[in-house]
Design an enzyme around this catalytic site. Structure first.
Site, PDB file in Angstrom:
ATOM      1  CD  GLU A   1      -2.566   1.267   2.686  1.00 28.56           C
ATOM      2  OE1 GLU A   1      -2.936   0.167   3.140  1.00 28.56           O
ATOM      3  OE2 GLU A   1      -2.819   2.354   3.239  1.00 28.56           O
TER       4      GLU A   1
ATOM      5  CD  GLU B   1      -3.592   7.427   5.801  1.00 28.58           C
ATOM      6  OE1 GLU B   1      -4.521   6.657   6.099  1.00 28.58           O
ATOM      7  OE2 GLU B   1      -2.406   7.052   5.648  1.00 28.58           O
TER       8      GLU B   1
END
Length: 315
Positions: free
Chosen positions: A134, A139
């Site tokens: 990932e 974020e």
């Protein structure tokens, strides 16, 4: 001086390596709905969210082409939620295509902000997670700047403590089973890389390069004089080697990237509370509890939206 034949032979036998990538996908506001599919799924991060399908998102105005240079992806900001019912309506979209070696450039005017928010722009192979890897490009939670770029993998992938980047490394072990799946992250050096500061500055450009030798993440704020012209103008090709030092650099020196990262979809989503935003909500200066705040204050999420000018993928 070599004879012409020798020069020709050497050019055949010795490959020339270049970090130039050519455009493969241009995603502008009019093509967002064709490039992505909607994931009306239960939130894997246990957020106070209800991911809706495309028809619901369109009918409720959660996605729309605001102009030729603006595509909006947002959460509901009108409904007081039943505490025993579904979470706040929001959107999770995933590219129909998958990518391995590539560069992706995201031109973003605005990102979701507000207490309880947890927006992300990332890449993964959900069916193989975490062993397929990932890459988190954008974020953060609860408006807490700066941005963080993070890798999550299976066991056996770590990063060196010293490497060529402008950001600050956090945990070095990328293993999702370590330290509550915090991954091997890099904090960006400037507050305007995330949240309200990013938005008040008019946004900016994020870029990720993924190759077999490194994964690198770059960021330029909107008013930066150092934005490469090929990034700013959406060129037909890009060469990240000309972009200067990356903010986050994840080399293959102690991680076999080809082994730990499979073909990835690009995912954009906005959730609330959950495993991260909810867990640190009390440390953010936000009122009430995370779930109660999300349930009862829809107007607080008027700024909980992405505004994309474009996404360009190069291979």
């Amino acid at each position: 001086m070599k004879p012409a034949f020798a020069l020709l032979l050497s050019s055949i036998l010795v490959p020339i390596y270049a970090a130039t990538y050519s455009i493969s996908d241009t995603v502008v506001p009019s093509s967002f709905l064709n490039f992505f599919e909607f994931q009306a799924i239960a939130d894997p991060t246990h957020g106070r969210v209800n991911y809706v399908d495309q028809s619901t998102a369109v009918s409720q105005g959660l996605v729309n082409q605001a102009s030729s240079t603006s595509f909006i992806v947002r959460a509901d900001d009108r409904t007081v939620l039943n505490p025993n019912g579904a979470g706040r309506n929001s959107v999770r979209i995933r590219s129909k295509k998958t990518y391995t070696t590539h560069v992706a450039v995201f031109d973003v005017h605005h990102m979701p902000q507000g207490c309880g928010t947890w927006p992300a722009i990332w890449e993964t192979n959900e069916a193989q997670w975490p062993n397929g890897g990932e890459i988190d490009i954008v974020e953060g939670v609860n408006d807490q700047a700066p941005n963080a770029a993070t890798l999550h993998t299976g066991s056996g992938c770590s990063m060196p403590s010293s490497r060529d980047q402008t950001g600050t490394s956090t945990q070095l072990d990328c293993n999702a089973a370590v330290n509550g799946n915090s991954g091997c992250g890099v904090r960006f050096p400037t507050a305007n890389s995330y949240g309200p500061s990013f938005n008040s500055n008019g946004g900016g450009w994020y870029a990720v390069e993924r190759s077999s030798s490194a994964i690198r993440v770059f960021f330029w704020p909107r008013n930066s004089g150092s934005v490469p012209s090929e990034v700013k103008n959406g060129g037909s090709s890009v060469n990240p080697d000309n972009w200067g030092t990356p903010i986050a650099n994840f080399p293959d020196t102690s991680c076999n990237l080809a082994q730990h990262f499979s073909n990835h979809n690009i995912i954009i989503n906005l959730t609330f509370c959950g495993d991260w935003a909810g867990a640190v909500y009390g440390q953010s200066g936000c009122p009430s509890t995370c779930v109660d705040f999300v349930n009862n204050n829809p107007s607080a999420f008027s700024g909980a939206y992405f505004d994309f000018a474009s996404i360009r993928v190069y291979q």
